[in-house]
Design a protein around this motif. Structure first.
Motif, PDB file in Angstrom:
ATOM      1  N   THR A 101      34.602  39.592  39.419  1.00 30.16           N
ATOM      2  CA  THR A 101      33.500  40.302  39.230  1.00 30.16           C
ATOM      3  C   THR A 101      33.131  40.370  37.773  1.00 30.16           C
ATOM      4  O   THR A 101      34.283  40.370  36.824  1.00 30.16           O
ATOM      5  CB  THR A 101      33.477  41.429  39.910  1.00 30.16           C
ATOM      6  OG1 THR A 101      34.221  42.259  39.197  1.00 30.16           O
ATOM      7  CG2 THR A 101      33.598  41.464  41.306  1.00 30.16           C
ATOM      8  N   THR A 102      32.162  40.728  37.248  1.00 30.49           N
ATOM      9  CA  THR A 102      31.756  41.008  35.829  1.00 30.49           C
ATOM     10  C   THR A 102      32.376  42.071  35.291  1.00 30.49           C
ATOM     11  O   THR A 102      33.168  42.230  34.441  1.00 30.49           O
ATOM     12  CB  THR A 102      30.384  41.440  35.647  1.00 30.49           C
ATOM     13  OG1 THR A 102      29.565  40.213  36.342  1.00 30.49           O
ATOM     14  CG2 THR A 102      29.947  41.578  34.340  1.00 30.49           C
ATOM     15  N   GLU A 103      32.754  43.106  36.287  1.00 33.21           N
ATOM     16  CA  GLU A 103      33.441  44.387  35.554  1.00 33.21           C
ATOM     17  C   GLU A 103      34.853  44.252  35.701  1.00 33.21           C
ATOM     18  O   GLU A 103      35.535  44.635  34.980  1.00 33.21           O
ATOM     19  CB  GLU A 103      33.327  45.483  36.965  1.00 33.21           C
ATOM     20  CG  GLU A 103      32.081  46.111  36.977  1.00 33.21           C
ATOM     21  CD  GLU A 103      30.910  45.311  37.734  1.00 33.21           C
ATOM     22  OE1 GLU A 103      31.143  44.354  38.641  1.00 33.21           O
ATOM     23  OE2 GLU A 103      29.529  45.559  37.359  1.00 33.21           O
TER      24      GLU A 103
ATOM     25  N   GLU B  77      24.171  35.887  41.881  1.00 26.16           N
ATOM     26  CA  GLU B  77      23.512  37.035  40.955  1.00 26.16           C
ATOM     27  C   GLU B  77      24.709  37.739  40.308  1.00 26.16           C
ATOM     28  O   GLU B  77      24.567  37.857  39.004  1.00 26.16           O
ATOM     29  CB  GLU B  77      23.014  38.286  41.701  1.00 26.16           C
ATOM     30  CG  GLU B  77      21.958  38.001  42.522  1.00 26.16           C
ATOM     31  CD  GLU B  77      21.790  37.003  43.852  1.00 26.16           C
ATOM     32  OE1 GLU B  77      23.039  37.041  44.499  1.00 26.16           O
ATOM     33  OE2 GLU B  77      20.976  36.525  44.294  1.00 26.16           O
ATOM     34  N   GLU B  78      25.935  37.486  40.865  1.00 22.18           N
ATOM     35  CA  GLU B  78      27.045  37.950  40.172  1.00 22.18           C
ATOM     36  C   GLU B  78      27.272  36.851  38.774  1.00 22.18           C
ATOM     37  O   GLU B  78      27.743  37.268  37.695  1.00 22.18           O
ATOM     38  CB  GLU B  78      28.535  37.911  40.976  1.00 22.18           C
ATOM     39  CG  GLU B  78      29.532  38.461  40.280  1.00 22.18           C
ATOM     40  CD  GLU B  78      29.598  40.091  39.910  1.00 22.18           C
ATOM     41  OE1 GLU B  78      30.053  40.448  38.643  1.00 22.18           O
ATOM     42  OE2 GLU B  78      28.900  40.803  40.802  1.00 22.18           O
ATOM     43  N   VAL B  79      27.129  35.852  39.203  1.00 28.32           N
ATOM     44  CA  VAL B  79      27.304  34.642  37.806  1.00 28.32           C
ATOM     45  C   VAL B  79      26.429  34.838  37.121  1.00 28.32           C
ATOM     46  O   VAL B  79      26.832  34.901  35.677  1.00 28.32           O
ATOM     47  CB  VAL B  79      27.285  33.177  38.461  1.00 28.32           C
ATOM     48  CG1 VAL B  79      27.313  32.296  37.303  1.00 28.32           C
ATOM     49  CG2 VAL B  79      28.420  32.964  39.570  1.00 28.32           C
ATOM     50  N   ARG B  80      25.171  35.234  37.328  1.00 26.69           N
ATOM     51  CA  ARG B  80      24.284  35.622  36.283  1.00 26.69           C
ATOM     52  C   ARG B  80      24.463  36.904  35.351  1.00 26.69           C
ATOM     53  O   ARG B  80      24.289  36.940  34.229  1.00 26.69           O
ATOM     54  CB  ARG B  80      22.753  35.629  36.767  1.00 26.69           C
ATOM     55  CG  ARG B  80      21.894  34.314  37.201  1.00 26.69           C
ATOM     56  CD  ARG B  80      20.690  34.501  37.756  1.00 26.69           C
ATOM     57  NE  ARG B  80      20.620  34.787  39.060  1.00 26.69           N
ATOM     58  CZ  ARG B  80      20.455  33.998  39.979  1.00 26.69           C
ATOM     59  NH1 ARG B  80      20.473  32.789  40.052  1.00 26.69           N
ATOM     60  NH2 ARG B  80      20.312  34.625  41.261  1.00 26.69           N
TER      61      ARG B  80
ATOM     62  N   LEU C 198      35.868  32.037  40.970  1.00 28.07           N
ATOM     63  CA  LEU C 198      34.931  31.862  42.260  1.00 28.07           C
ATOM     64  C   LEU C 198      35.542  31.907  43.465  1.00 28.07           C
ATOM     65  O   LEU C 198      36.497  31.305  43.688  1.00 28.07           O
ATOM     66  CB  LEU C 198      34.272  30.359  41.966  1.00 28.07           C
ATOM     67  CG  LEU C 198      33.312  30.153  41.004  1.00 28.07           C
ATOM     68  CD1 LEU C 198      32.463  28.711  40.748  1.00 28.07           C
ATOM     69  CD2 LEU C 198      32.208  31.069  40.880  1.00 28.07           C
ATOM     70  N   THR C 199      34.885  32.482  44.331  1.00 31.57           N
ATOM     71  CA  THR C 199      35.234  32.783  45.911  1.00 31.57           C
ATOM     72  C   THR C 199      34.036  32.299  46.841  1.00 31.57           C
ATOM     73  O   THR C 199      33.104  32.285  46.201  1.00 31.57           O
ATOM     74  CB  THR C 199      35.848  34.153  46.022  1.00 31.57           C
ATOM     75  OG1 THR C 199      34.849  34.921  46.054  1.00 31.57           O
ATOM     76  CG2 THR C 199      36.874  34.432  45.092  1.00 31.57           C
ATOM     77  N   ASP C 200      34.360  32.153  47.906  1.00 30.43           N
ATOM     78  CA  ASP C 200      33.191  32.051  49.060  1.00 30.43           C
ATOM     79  C   ASP C 200      32.225  33.472  48.871  1.00 30.43           C
ATOM     80  O   ASP C 200      31.113  33.357  49.365  1.00 30.43           O
ATOM     81  CB  ASP C 200      33.843  32.192  50.511  1.00 30.43           C
ATOM     82  CG  ASP C 200      34.529  30.849  50.729  1.00 30.43           C
ATOM     83  OD1 ASP C 200      34.551  29.979  49.807  1.00 30.43           O
ATOM     84  OD2 ASP C 200      35.341  30.649  51.569  1.00 30.43           O
ATOM     85  N   ASN C 201      32.776  34.473  48.192  1.00 16.27           N
ATOM     86  CA  ASN C 201      31.906  35.685  48.350  1.00 16.27           C
ATOM     87  C   ASN C 201      31.196  36.002  46.895  1.00 16.27           C
ATOM     88  O   ASN C 201      30.576  36.668  46.518  1.00 16.27           O
ATOM     89  CB  ASN C 201      32.700  36.776  48.606  1.00 16.27           C
ATOM     90  CG  ASN C 201      33.471  36.729  50.011  1.00 16.27           C
ATOM     91  OD1 ASN C 201      32.484  36.470  51.072  1.00 16.27           O
ATOM     92  ND2 ASN C 201      34.603  37.489  50.157  1.00 16.27           N
ATOM     93  N   THR C 202      31.381  34.897  45.922  1.00 16.84           N
ATOM     94  CA  THR C 202      30.635  35.029  44.805  1.00 16.84           C
ATOM     95  C   THR C 202      29.318  34.757  44.945  1.00 16.84           C
ATOM     96  O   THR C 202      28.930  33.478  45.437  1.00 16.84           O
ATOM     97  CB  THR C 202      31.225  34.091  43.508  1.00 16.84           C
ATOM     98  OG1 THR C 202      32.677  34.347  43.653  1.00 16.84           O
ATOM     99  CG2 THR C 202      30.783  34.421  42.296  1.00 16.84           C
TER     100      THR C 202
ATOM    101  N   ALA D 221      32.595  30.660  31.701  1.00 15.28           N
ATOM    102  CA  ALA D 221      32.888  29.869  32.827  1.00 15.28           C
ATOM    103  C   ALA D 221      33.073  30.584  34.131  1.00 15.28           C
ATOM    104  O   ALA D 221      33.455  31.607  34.052  1.00 15.28           O
ATOM    105  CB  ALA D 221      33.675  28.909  32.116  1.00 15.28           C
ATOM    106  N   CYS D 222      33.121  29.736  35.069  1.00 12.04           N
ATOM    107  CA  CYS D 222      33.580  29.914  36.224  1.00 12.04           C
ATOM    108  C   CYS D 222      34.698  29.038  36.578  1.00 12.04           C
ATOM    109  O   CYS D 222      34.667  27.660  36.446  1.00 12.04           O
ATOM    110  CB  CYS D 222      32.519  30.066  37.425  1.00 12.04           C
ATOM    111  SG  CYS D 222      31.418  31.307  37.067  1.00 12.04           S
ATOM    112  N   LYS D 223      35.851  29.400  37.401  1.00 12.19           N
ATOM    113  CA  LYS D 223      36.697  28.536  37.854  1.00 12.19           C
ATOM    114  C   LYS D 223      36.762  28.820  39.053  1.00 12.19           C
ATOM    115  O   LYS D 223      36.924  29.680  40.047  1.00 12.19           O
ATOM    116  CB  LYS D 223      38.262  28.882  37.279  1.00 12.19           C
ATOM    117  CG  LYS D 223      38.128  29.092  35.846  1.00 12.19           C
ATOM    118  CD  LYS D 223      38.519  27.482  35.311  1.00 12.19           C
ATOM    119  CE  LYS D 223      39.856  26.972  35.785  1.00 12.19           C
ATOM    120  NZ  LYS D 223      40.362  25.725  35.302  1.00 12.19           N
ATOM    121  N   TYR D 224      36.931  27.493  40.105  1.00 10.30           N
ATOM    122  CA  TYR D 224      37.237  27.465  41.449  1.00 10.30           C
ATOM    123  C   TYR D 224      38.563  26.896  41.698  1.00 10.30           C
ATOM    124  O   TYR D 224      39.159  25.849  40.997  1.00 10.30           O
ATOM    125  CB  TYR D 224      36.255  26.438  42.161  1.00 10.30           C
ATOM    126  CG  TYR D 224      36.615  26.290  43.548  1.00 10.30           C
ATOM    127  CD1 TYR D 224      36.291  27.080  44.434  1.00 10.30           C
ATOM    128  CD2 TYR D 224      37.099  25.139  43.783  1.00 10.30           C
ATOM    129  CE1 TYR D 224      36.797  26.968  45.628  1.00 10.30           C
ATOM    130  CE2 TYR D 224      37.506  24.609  45.218  1.00 10.30           C
ATOM    131  CZ  TYR D 224      37.210  25.755  46.177  1.00 10.30           C
ATOM    132  OH  TYR D 224      37.564  25.504  47.395  1.00 10.30           O
TER     133      TYR D 224
END
Length: 142
Positions: A77-79, A116-119, A109-113, A129-132
């Motif tokens: 999460t952003t937090e 809105e959280e990415v933005r 990244l998860t299935d729950n991301t 970046a995001c990592k999967y």
């Protein structure tokens, strides 16, 4: 044709990287690329007391580094990204050899991301970046 490429990192006289590159375009003998302050695009800063030791070494070579998010628990999460960045900044050496160091944060990244959280993370200006990670493919990717 293949050429052997040797890159000298100017941040440390003994730091070199060697690679073989294949190209149809001839590379002139003696061509040199000098990276004055490179970025590290995959860095595990760890957590706890060892973080300061890892940062001590990273700041000797790099001006910026992308912080991998696969901690325990992961940075989802952003937090959590803000908290991890704050810990990294608080653990920086008091004397930085190049004057500054910037940790570039990532989300795991998860299935729950959610989009809105990415933005929200992107809007911070420091989550880059995001990592999967497929489950079980790497450290802490359960």
């Amino acid at each position: 044709q293949c050429y052997r490429i040797k890159i000298l990192l100017s941040t440390s006289p003994r730091s070199t990287m060697e690679s073989t590159a294949c190209s149809s375009i001839p590379v002139p003998e003696g061509t040199k690329i000098t990276l004055t302050l490179p970025d590290d695009f995959h860095h595990h800063f760890r957590e706890g007391p060892v973080m300061a030791d890892v940062l001590e070494h990273a700041t000797q070579q790099f001006g910026r580094a992308i912080a991998m998010p696969n901690l325990k628990p992961p940075v989802t999460t952003t937090e959590k990204a803000i908290k991890y960045r704050d810990a990294l900044l608080a653990s920086l050496p008091s004397q930085l050899p190049h004057g500054s160091f910037q940790p570039l944060m990532t989300l795991y990244l998860t299935d729950n991301t959610t989009p809105e959280e990415v933005r929200k993370a992107h809007a911070t200006g420091f989550v880059q970046a995001c990592k999967y990670y497929p489950a079980g493919a790497t450290t802490n990717s359960d």
